[in-house]
Design a protein around this motif. Sequence first.
Motif, mmCIF file in Angstrom:
data_model
loop_
_atom_site.group_PDB
_atom_site.id
_atom_site.type_symbol
_atom_site.label_atom_id
_atom_site.label_comp_id
_atom_site.label_asym_id
_atom_site.label_seq_id
_atom_site.Cartn_x
_atom_site.Cartn_y
_atom_site.Cartn_z
ATOM 1 N N LYS A 216 0.908 -1.061 0.091
ATOM 2 C CA LYS A 216 -0.025 -0.006 0.014
ATOM 3 C C LYS A 216 0.957 1.311 0.082
ATOM 4 C CE LYS A 216 -3.740 -1.595 2.981
ATOM 5 N NZ LYS A 216 -3.900 -2.910 2.603
ATOM 6 N N ALA A 217 0.653 2.142 -0.920
ATOM 7 C CA ALA A 217 1.448 3.370 -0.934
ATOM 8 C C ALA A 217 0.562 4.604 -0.781
ATOM 9 C CB ALA A 217 2.146 3.436 -2.294
ATOM 10 N N ASN A 232 9.441 7.100 2.041
ATOM 11 C CA ASN A 232 9.912 6.721 3.450
ATOM 12 C C ASN A 232 10.824 7.114 3.676
ATOM 13 O OD1 ASN A 232 7.492 5.127 3.346
ATOM 14 N ND2 ASN A 232 9.115 3.109 3.352
ATOM 15 N N GLY A 233 11.154 8.726 3.467
ATOM 16 C CA GLY A 233 12.079 9.495 3.765
ATOM 17 C C GLY A 233 13.676 9.332 3.321
ATOM 18 N N ILE A 234 13.440 8.467 2.337
ATOM 19 C CA ILE A 234 14.742 8.119 1.874
ATOM 20 C C ILE A 234 14.620 8.450 0.123
ATOM 21 C CG2 ILE A 234 16.662 6.008 1.387
ATOM 22 C CD1 ILE A 234 15.329 4.533 3.528
ATOM 23 N N VAL A 264 7.851 14.633 -5.171
ATOM 24 C CA VAL A 264 6.850 13.693 -4.533
ATOM 25 C C VAL A 264 7.269 13.223 -3.402
ATOM 26 C CG1 VAL A 264 6.002 11.466 -4.789
ATOM 27 C CG2 VAL A 264 6.376 12.648 -6.893
ATOM 28 N N THR A 265 6.506 13.102 -2.109
ATOM 29 C CA THR A 265 7.054 12.320 -0.818
ATOM 30 C C THR A 265 5.815 11.109 -0.665
ATOM 31 O OG1 THR A 265 7.425 14.705 -0.260
ATOM 32 C CG2 THR A 265 7.465 13.020 1.296
ATOM 33 N N CYS A 266 6.511 10.024 -0.441
ATOM 34 C CA CYS A 266 5.531 8.982 -0.416
ATOM 35 C C CYS A 266 6.091 7.894 0.770
ATOM 36 C CB CYS A 266 5.202 8.291 -1.773
ATOM 37 S SG CYS A 266 6.688 7.777 -2.508
ATOM 38 N N THR A 267 5.049 7.314 1.223
ATOM 39 C CA THR A 267 5.095 6.068 2.129
ATOM 40 C C THR A 267 4.431 5.194 1.441
ATOM 41 O OG1 THR A 267 3.292 7.058 3.154
ATOM 42 C CG2 THR A 267 4.962 7.688 4.242
ATOM 43 N N VAL A 268 5.349 4.064 1.785
ATOM 44 C CA VAL A 268 4.750 2.759 1.276
ATOM 45 C C VAL A 268 5.188 1.629 2.382
ATOM 46 C CG1 VAL A 268 7.138 2.057 0.119
ATOM 47 C CG2 VAL A 268 4.937 1.372 -0.832
ATOM 48 N N SER A 269 4.408 0.559 2.167
ATOM 49 C CA SER A 269 4.530 -0.441 3.186
ATOM 50 C C SER A 269 4.172 -1.827 2.435
ATOM 51 C CB SER A 269 3.893 -0.208 4.606
ATOM 52 O OG SER A 269 2.512 -0.265 4.284
#
Lengths: 332, 396
Positions: A216-217, A232-234, A264-269
């Motif tokens: 999921k992102a 994710n900050g990287i 773009v700033t995104c979080t993904v898991s």
Amino acid sequence: MAASCVSCGAVVSRRLLLRPRVSLAPRQVLWKAAELQSVPGPQRAIAYLFPSGLFEKRARPIMKHPEQIFPKQKAIQWGEDGRPFHYLFYTGKQSYYSLMHDAYGKILDIEKHKNQLQAKGLFSEKNKTIDLIGSRWLIKEELEEMLVEKLSDQDYRQFVRLMERLLQSGAAEEEFVQSFRRSVTVQSKKQPIEPVQRDAQGMAFSTSEGKRKSAKAEAVVYEHGSGRIKVNGIDYLLYFPVLQDREQLMFPFHFLDRLGKHDVTCTVSGGGRSAQAGAIRLAVARALCSFVTEEEVEWMRQAGLLTSDPRVRERKKPGQEGARRKFTWKKR
Amino acid sequence: MLKGVASLVSRVRKLDPGHLRLGTQAPQSLAAQLDNQVSFESPRAISCTNENDPAKHEEKHEGLHYNLPLQDVKTVFPHGLPPRYAMQMKTFNEACLMVRKPALELLHYLKNTNFAHPAIRYVLYGEKGTGKTLSLCHIIHFCAKQDWLILHIPDAHLWVKNCRDLLQSTYNKQRFDQPLEASVWLKNFKTTNERFLSQIKIQEKYVWNKRESIEKGSSLGEVVEQGITRVRNATDAVGIVLKELKRQSSLGIFRLLVAVDGVNALWGRTTLKREDKSPIAPEELALIHNLRKMVRNDWNGGAIVLTLSQTGSLFKPRNACLPQELLGKEGFDALDPFIPIQVANYSPKEFESCIQYYMENSWLQHEKAHTEEGKKELLFLSNGNPGQLERLCAYL
């Protein structure tokens, strides 16, 4: 008329219940609703089985029209003397051939009319072509249903060719032709476009989510930027060392020709590296919809950027080694 | 497949006219060739500069490539260049290095060093593939031109892993010798610093074994020869060389540059094991022990330039790039104080220059590589990282 007996739940004929001598239940309980309302046990059962009550009109079972349930059948096609009514009965597909014959007759009529006008000199090239966008020809199954006859593929193709020829010769028989066309809904209206938000510094951005397999992102795309992407900050170069994943990220931007223009700033898991890349790509494409014209949204949808990939891992079945792989077959 | 999916907004691209000319038949001869030469010259000005002396490189040369004469490369870098760069050099038949900010900064410091003070340590650090090793090579070339004595260890990681024969050291029973690595290094050291070897005289007597010894006053060249010929004593020869150079650099006869790539190997762990399968700590390797002494700043008359490297490192996570992470507490304390210099990805100007350089050498054959959009794609995919860009362009 069949009704279900309340105490034993068996489907019992009403006539049987009305005759008290023939009792199929241990206690003779007549199914009279008014009486049963007062008895506590059946009352609870009724409340459970019919939550809206017994007499609610809107809770009545909705049944389909009999025409939809029972297939259309042909009536008897010959009289008492054995002589068929229709003149094309002995072709085997009487409705189909009569339809083709009628259509061809119409074509000939139109041409005759045109020749007459030309002879009189009153013929004018009126371009009254029928608008074909937004509708499609009947498919073979629908035509079969309409004619109540089985058709072959060649028959169907011949039919479509004849209809198109009818269209070409003139716009006279519009209703006849339209009866064989069905409308096609436009897909892209269904795509929800995220609203553009503004954050504390006044930068315009838009957020959206994407999923792929089990990843999921959530992506936040800023309208004005220089093409930096943080996952994710990287930095995305470090997060996705494989070229393939970075190509996936590049796809929405490259398609819209906006390669260096957004941040773009995104979080993904979840998921693996490919799944995460796919999820971010979907999220970014959806977020970009809000900065882009409707036409480009339609193009993106046609390119497959806005469709979430339905493929998931197939379950392993018993008796096989994997989802599809069977155990090694030994002859003996 | 992705690169083949064209944008639905169809724009017709005009082929570069120069491109068309390059593939034509023989009868075109002189006129076309001259044309090509002319079109060659102007892009060259964007990415290359004629200033081939690193001492004169300044801010205005930033982003431009300068040519290293191949002869110099053979003497100064017998073993120092990274393998991919060596391949590129062989392909293009020339060695061109880009002048970048970290190198310029270091050059500025080196030009203004006070040789009476203890040697200052400079540490180049950064993400993987940003150009630390090549910056180091730039500095080494500068020092070679300035006639310094160069002590270059191309990759310290090679000394702590994959070593086949470990001998117990004759000098000190607790330590281990690595004859192969030591002899290889001595050979390369000899190639680089030929002219100094006869000038420097050792100031102590060393005994190799019962029959052989070397007298005080003989030249360093003899020590090196002994190490190369007698492989068993190679490690000890290296130790002697380092000790003598350290002692004598303060005298002012020559200036010493200690350049170590992958210095975090000195304080990490090794993959080497004794016969009883117990691991060896880096201190127990004679080469490493001597190198650690070299990197201490208790001598003057030169400078120490170090590079951290995660690529060859052992037991360090992939995303470690900062000095604290790669050196560990022990290493950091040993190297403290030092001047850290960060090497970053290409700036837009440097990126443009790099692409121009590749295009001049006809390295990019894809027709889209010449367009603006192609360059944007490359920029996105490599994010300005020199190593990644080089690998990408290899496919085009």
